[in-house]
Design an enzyme around this catalytic site. Structure first.
Site, mmCIF file in Angstrom:
data_model
loop_
_atom_site.group_PDB
_atom_site.id
_atom_site.type_symbol
_atom_site.label_atom_id
_atom_site.label_comp_id
_atom_site.label_asym_id
_atom_site.label_seq_id
_atom_site.Cartn_x
_atom_site.Cartn_y
_atom_site.Cartn_z
ATOM 1 N N SER A 11 1.750 0.366 -4.052
ATOM 2 C CA SER A 11 2.869 0.744 -4.061
ATOM 3 C C SER A 11 3.863 1.705 -2.704
ATOM 4 O O SER A 11 4.780 2.021 -2.753
ATOM 5 C CB SER A 11 2.316 2.746 -4.697
ATOM 6 O OG SER A 11 2.123 3.206 -4.039
ATOM 7 N N SER A 43 1.267 6.390 -4.611
ATOM 8 C CA SER A 43 0.203 6.476 -4.483
ATOM 9 C C SER A 43 -0.528 6.709 -2.975
ATOM 10 O O SER A 43 -1.602 7.293 -3.172
ATOM 11 C CB SER A 43 -1.331 5.779 -5.592
ATOM 12 O OG SER A 43 -0.690 4.762 -4.941
ATOM 13 N N GLY A 44 0.480 6.423 -2.083
ATOM 14 C CA GLY A 44 -0.433 5.862 -0.346
ATOM 15 C C GLY A 44 -1.151 5.153 -0.681
ATOM 16 O O GLY A 44 -1.984 5.372 0.610
ATOM 17 N N GLY A 45 -1.959 4.405 -2.223
ATOM 18 C CA GLY A 45 -2.306 3.427 -1.572
ATOM 19 C C GLY A 45 -1.038 1.754 -1.059
ATOM 20 O O GLY A 45 -0.010 2.192 -0.727
ATOM 21 N N VAL A 46 -1.701 0.493 -0.603
ATOM 22 C CA VAL A 46 -0.725 -0.386 0.061
ATOM 23 C C VAL A 46 0.117 -0.932 -0.632
ATOM 24 O O VAL A 46 1.360 -1.511 -0.941
ATOM 25 C CB VAL A 46 -2.025 -1.522 0.850
ATOM 26 C CG1 VAL A 46 -2.618 -1.771 -0.419
ATOM 27 C CG2 VAL A 46 -1.104 -1.838 1.872
ATOM 28 N N CYS A 80 -15.027 -31.072 -7.385
ATOM 29 C CA CYS A 80 -16.124 -30.790 -7.664
ATOM 30 C C CYS A 80 -15.669 -31.540 -9.867
ATOM 31 O O CYS A 80 -16.049 -32.341 -9.552
ATOM 32 C CB CYS A 80 -16.454 -29.186 -7.565
ATOM 33 S SG CYS A 80 -18.289 -29.308 -8.192
ATOM 34 N N LYS A 127 -3.247 -9.764 -2.705
ATOM 35 C CA LYS A 127 -3.466 -8.611 -1.715
ATOM 36 C C LYS A 127 -3.404 -8.488 -0.638
ATOM 37 O O LYS A 127 -2.841 -8.043 0.210
ATOM 38 C CB LYS A 127 -5.008 -7.940 -2.306
ATOM 39 C CG LYS A 127 -5.126 -7.024 -1.724
ATOM 40 C CD LYS A 127 -4.973 -5.497 -2.680
ATOM 41 C CE LYS A 127 -4.457 -4.553 -2.028
ATOM 42 N NZ LYS A 127 -4.476 -3.314 -3.600
#
Ligand code: XMP
Length: 517
Positions: A230, A225-228, A84, A373
Site C-alpha cells: 500500500s 497500512s504501512g506495509g510495502v 522437465c 512482490k
C-alpha cells in the site's frame, strides 16, 4: 508513446515452479505472464507472444488425463522451451520416446554441455544442475539433437534450432542450478529475440501515464497500512496525480510500537501527501471486548474496518477512485486453476488492510497487479519508500490482535508492543531479520509462577515465534542462536514488568500455522 514489451508466456501445467520461472524471466527484464496450459495458439498469436516456456508438472506424459497444450502449439512457429515435464511432452508429441527412469535422478547433478550455441551460448561446459524427474526422453524426435547430458540422463537438454524448440530435463529456474538464469536469458534473448525493456524505470513512467489517463481530474483515495504494497501504491499514485490523492490510514490500535507515528511521519514529511490518520482504536477495542475466539476476532476486525472506512471516506466528499495494492500472484491465483487456493479448506479468515467488500462503489486503480512482490520492492526503492518499510517482514492485517491469545485489551496490546519491539530490534541487531521470514512475540493467556528478587511472582508468559519460509504456505521454526534467544528472553523479563516467562515456539507449518490465531 507507450513501450511495447515483448511477452514470454509460461504455460502452467500445475507446477509449483511456474511462478518461479516467470519471476526469473522478468529478472532478465523481459515481461512474462503465466497462462493456462491449454491456452489456444490463436490467443498466443493475438497477444504476440514471442516465446513460450512449458513448465514442469507432477504428471507423467503417460498418465491418463495428463494435461496437454493446444495440439497446434508445437507447430505454431513460436519458440518453445520445455522444462522437465515440458521436455517430455515436446519429445513425445514429435515422435521421440519417453520412458520411466530405472534410476530416478533427484537433486544436484553435474551437467556436461555438448553444444555451446543458443541455450548454452557463452556458458562453461560443466555446470551443476538441479534434477527432479522420474521419466526421461530416451529417443530424440526428428530434427532434434542432444545439447547436454548427465551421468544418468544422456538426453538432459535437447533442441531443434531450426524450429526453435528446446527442452531441458533439469530446472534452470532454481537457485541450485548454476547459470540457470543465463540459460533462461539465452532462451529469451538469443532464441526468442526479446528486448530487455521490462525495467522498474520504464514501469514507473508507463504507470504514471496510465494513472493520469485513468483518473483524469478526479479524486483518488488509498487505504494505507504501512506495509510495502500500500505504501508503494501511494508513492506511485502520488507521483502521477499527487494533488488529487488522499491516503487514509486507519489505526485499529493493533499496530506495533510507534508504528502509527512512523507512518504518519513518512507520509506527512517525506511524500507530502494529503494524509488522513484515523485513530479508531477505541472502536476496535470495544468490538473485541470479551471476545476470545480467533475467527470471531478476525470477523469483527474485518467488519469494523469496512465500517470505519466507509464512514470516513464519505466525509472526504466525491472520491470516485480507489487505489489498491493487488499483486500479480493474487491475480493469477484466481485465474489459473492449478495455482488457485480457493478450493482449500478455510483455515483462517484473512483480513487485509484495504480488504474492502466486492460491491464497493469505487472504481479500482490497481497499478501493481502485474508485479511480483520482489518487483514491488524494487519499485518502492525507486520511488524513495524508506528501506525499513521495503524490507519489513509480513505483518497480518488484524495486527497484534491475533498475537494476543484470549481477550484483547489496550493493556495487553501495550505489553505485546514492548515485547515485539524487543524481539524485532534484537533479531535485527543479530543480523537475522532478513534471514527469517517472520519473527515476533505472542502474548499467552496464562500466568505462571516465578521468582524475582526473592519474591514470588505470578505473571504473563510470552512465546517467541521465528520461522523460515519462502511463501508462507509451509514454514519451519528458525534455528536462532541460543545467545540471541537468551538476550531476547532476558530483556523481555527485565523490561516488561508484567512478564516473568518466555518460551520458544518450535513447531513447523504444517501442522501449526505461522500466526497463533
Ligand atoms: P498463517 O498463520 O496462516 O500465516 O500460517 C501465513 C502468512 O499470512 C500472514 N497472515 C495474514 N496476513 N491478513 C494478512 O494480511 C491476515 O489476516 C493474515 N493472517 C495471517 C501471516 O503473518 C503469515 O505471513
Amino acid at each position: 508513446m507507450a513501450i511495447k514489451h515483448d511477452l514470454v508466456a509460461v504455460l502452467d501445467f500445475g507446477a509449483q515452479y511456474a511462478m518461479l520461472i516467470a519471476r526469473r524471466v522478468r529478472e532478465c527484464n523481459v515481461y512474462c505472464e503465466i497462462l493456462p496450459h491449454n491456452v489456444t495458439v490463436s490467443e498466443l498469436k493475438r497477444r504476440k507472444v514471442k516465446g513460450i516456456i512449458i513448465s514442469g508438472g507432477p504428471a507423467s506424459v503417460y498418465d491418463k488425463g495428463a494435461p496437454y497444450p493446444d495440439p497446434n502449439l508445437l507447430r505454431s512457429g513460436i519458440p518453445i522451451l520445455g522444462i522437465c515435464y515440458g521436455t517430455q511432452l515436446i519429445a513425445k508429441a514429435l515422435g521421440g520416446v519417453v520412458k520411466p527412469e530405472k534410476k530416478k535422478e533427484y537433486g544436484r547433478t553435474e551437467l556436461l554441455v555438448d553444444d555451446e550455441t543458443n541455450l548454452f551460448a557463452g556458458l562453461p561446459n560443466h555446470l551443476t544442475c538441479w534434477m527432479s524427474h522420474g521419466d526421461s526422453v530416451v529417443k530424440l524426435p526428428k530434427g532434434f539433437k542432444v545439447l547436454a547430458h548427465t551421468k544418468n540422463t544422456p538426453l538432459a537438454a535437447i533442441g531443434n534450432p531450426k524450429e526453435k524448440l528446446y527442452g531441458v530435463q533439469f530446472h534452470p529456474e532454481v537457485a541450485h542450478t548454476e547459470s540457470g538464469v543465463e540459460i533462461i536469458k539465452n532462451f529469451v534473448y538469443v532464441v526468442c529475440g526479446c528486448k530487455p525493456t521490462w525495467t522498474t524505470k520504464n514501469f514507473v513512467e508507463e504507470s504514471i501515464k496510465e494513472i493520469k489517463a485513468t483518473v483524469g481530474k478526479e479524486k483518488i483515495l488509498c487505504a494505507l497500512s504501512g506495509g510495502v504494497d500500500s505504501t508503494t501504491v501511494s508513492a506511485l499514485v502520488s507521483k502521477a496525480v499527487g494533488k488529487q490523492l488522499t491516503c487514509m490510514f486507519i489505526d485499529q490500535g493493533f499496530m506495533r510500537k510507534n508504528e502509527a507515528k512512523k507512518i504518519n511521519d513518512i507520509f506527512t514529511t517525506r511524500f507530502k501527501i494529503k494524509f488522513v490518520h484515523i485513530d479508531a482504536s477505541q472502536r476496535f477495542y470495544n468490538k473485541l471486548s470479551g471476545v476470545t475466539d480467533p475467527e470471531e476476532k478476525r470477523h469483527r476486525i474485518g467488519n469494523e474496518f469496512i465500517r470505519v472506512f466507509e464512514e470516513e471516506a464519505k466525509k472526504l466528499g466525491k472520491m470516485p477512485y480507489l487505489a489498491q495494492g493487488t499483486l500479480y500472484p493474487d491475480v493469477i491465483e484466481s485465474a489459473v486453476p492449478g495455482l488457485t487456493s480457493t478450493t482449500a479448506v478455510r483455515i483462517k479468515t484473512h483480513h487485509n488492510v484495504g480488504g474492502l467488500p466486492k460491491d464497493i462503489k469505487f472504481k479500482l486503480v490497481e497499478p501493481l497487479k502485474k508485479l511480483f512482490k520482489d518487483e514491488v520492492r524494487a519499485l518502492g526503492r525507486e520511488l524513495g519508500v524508506p528501506e525499513d518499510i521495503i524490507s519489513r517482514q509480513p505483518f497480518p492485517g488484524p495486527g497484534l490482535a491475533i498475537r494476543i491469545i484470549g481477550e484483547v485489551t489496550p493493556e495487553r496490546v501495550k505489553i505485546l508492543q514492548e515485547v515485539d519491539d524487543i524481539v524485532v530490534s534484537e533479531v535485527k541487531k543479530a543480523g537475522f531479520y532478513k534471514k527469517v521470514w517472520q519473527s515476533f512475540g505472542v502474548l499467552l493467556p496464562i500466568r505462571t509462577v516465578g521468582v524475582m528478587g526473592d519474591k514470588r511472582t505470578y505473571l504473563n508468559t510470552v512465546a517467541i515465534r521465528a520461522v523460515t519460509s519462502t511463501d508462507a504456505m509451509t514454514a519451519d521454526w528458525a534455528r536462532l542462536p541460543y545467545d540471541l534467544l537468551d538476550t531476547i528472553a532476558n530483556r523481555i523479563v527485565n523490561e516488561t514488568p508484567t512478564v516473568n516467562r518466555v518460551v520458544y515456539d518450535i513447531s513447523s507449518k504444517p501442522p501449526s500455522t505461522i500466526e497463533w490465531e
